[in-house]
Design an enzyme around this catalytic site. Structure first.
Site, PDB file in Angstrom:
ATOM      1  N   HIS A  59      30.567  12.382   3.812  1.00 25.78           N
ATOM      2  CA  HIS A  59      28.936  13.230   3.628  1.00 25.78           C
ATOM      3  C   HIS A  59      29.622  14.425   2.213  1.00 25.78           C
ATOM      4  O   HIS A  59      31.336  14.486   2.276  1.00 25.78           O
ATOM      5  CB  HIS A  59      28.523  13.827   4.402  1.00 25.78           C
TER       6      HIS A  59
ATOM      7  N   GLU B  82      42.209   4.813  26.226  1.00 25.61           N
ATOM      8  CA  GLU B  82      41.261   4.010  25.821  1.00 25.61           C
ATOM      9  C   GLU B  82      40.430   3.838  26.326  1.00 25.61           C
ATOM     10  O   GLU B  82      41.043   2.687  26.902  1.00 25.61           O
ATOM     11  CB  GLU B  82      41.360   3.985  24.471  1.00 25.61           C
TER      12      GLU B  82
END
Length: 339
Positions: free
Chosen positions: A52, A34
């Site tokens: 969602h 990262e």
């Protein structure tokens, strides 16, 4: 670094960490690279925090398949990880006959994708579900939920790390070479060796792909700005409320979303930009958020604004094309042992 990994995942957003957690169920040596100094610093941290249901996605796409599957299985994931989650439902609100036609089409699309519990409702039912939302009619989605995206991303990473995955922060990938079936991934700090590579680099995934010899993709950064409203407004909104989206824009429109912590978000806007790390907030967009958000939720007052922020969507669809492209999950001959 002499250590050889079975798999190195590039990127520790929610996708990279979910992959690391899933792979850590197996007897594999896993590393995660990262470029930031911690997980959840970019796209995964800067969004609406909504789970969602899957009705906005084109049937047959990976976006539709995984959105619906992810929604249906999230109660178990949240339980396993100890992540706060509320399946509160959502209203997509319309005002005109054109809006109503779009809502009916959206409901049909969602049902094709396997979304359960979708319903077109009138003004009285809107007020029954959430008295503080205005609209002539709406689509009611019972399976939509809200969560804390920080806690989810961190919990995935902590679970992966507890299972043996090793994280290296502040390690931006600058070059990748394959020698004798082993990938040498060079960062600003070290070189990491691995048999397999997973590219989950979000806003920079196209650049990582190019290092791996895949030159087909270009990420188009699309910024969305938000206002955060004080907790005292949170009692006035029990669930996310969205306008009917404009498919050309490729966003879901400026909406109101309660957070797990009791605040309310207004946003996001949708604006293509040149830089992938320009998280500026602009007066023009702030005014737009107030205007558009107030149409659905009339309880917006400037004295309740406590903060603003922006997120950037890593979109494969350009400004000229508009809309969305599907997720890309693939293996290619020109990059063996790469996902």
């Amino acid at each position: 670094m002499d250590k050889l990994y079975d798999v190195i995942i590039i990127g520790s957003g929610v996708v990279g960490n979910a992959i690391a957690r899933e792979m850590s169920r197996y007897n594999l040596k896993i590393g995660v690279l990262e470029k930031e100094l911690d997980v959840c610093n970019e796209t995964s941290a800067r969004n609406s925090g909504v789970l969602h249901a899957g009705f906005n996605n084109k049937p047959g796409t990976l976006m539709a398949k995984f959105c619906v599957e992810g929604n249906q299985g999230f109660d178990q994931v949240a339980k396993e990880l100890g992540v706060p989650f509320k399946r509160c439902g959502k209203l997509v609100v319309g005002f005109s006959e054109e809006d109503k036609e779009k809502l009916i089409a959206m409901k049909e699309q969602g049902e094709k994708n396997g979304v359960k519990g979708l319903e077109i409702i009138g003004k009285d039912k809107i007020k029954e579900i959430e008295p503080n939302i205005d609209g002539e009619f709406a689509m009611w989605s019972k399976t939509t939920g809200i969560l804390n995206p920080f806690l989810l991303t961190i919990a995935l990473a902590e679970n992966a790390a507890a299972n043996g995955a090793e994280y290296y922060f502040g390690n931006e990938v600058i070059d990748i070479k394959r020698v004798d079936d082993i990938y040498n991934i060079k960062t600003e700090k070290d070189t990491y060796k691995t048999r397999w590579v997973v590219n989950a680099a979000g806003l920079y995934s196209d650049r990582v792909s190019k290092m791996l010899g895949i030159d087909d993709y270009t990420i188009h950064p699309c910024r969305g700005e938000y206002f955060i409203l004080d907790e005292k407004v949170g009692s006035k909104l029990s669930l996310p409320a969205y306008p009917v989206p404009n498919p050309k824009e490729g966003g879901l429109g400026i909406h109101l979303t309660p957070t797990i912590d009791g605040n309310v978000f207004i946003g996001p806007s949708s604006e293509y930009i040149d830089e992938r790390d320009d998280y500026s907030a602009t007066q023009k967009i702030m005014d737009l958020l107030i205007k558009d958000g107030g149409r659905i939720f009339p309880h917006i007052r400037r004295e309740d604004f406590i903060r603003n922020f922006a997120g950037i969507r890593p979109k494969l669809a350009s400004k000229e094309e508009g809309g969305y492209h599907d997720f890309v999950i693939e293996m290619r001959d020109e990059a063996p042992n790469v996902l």
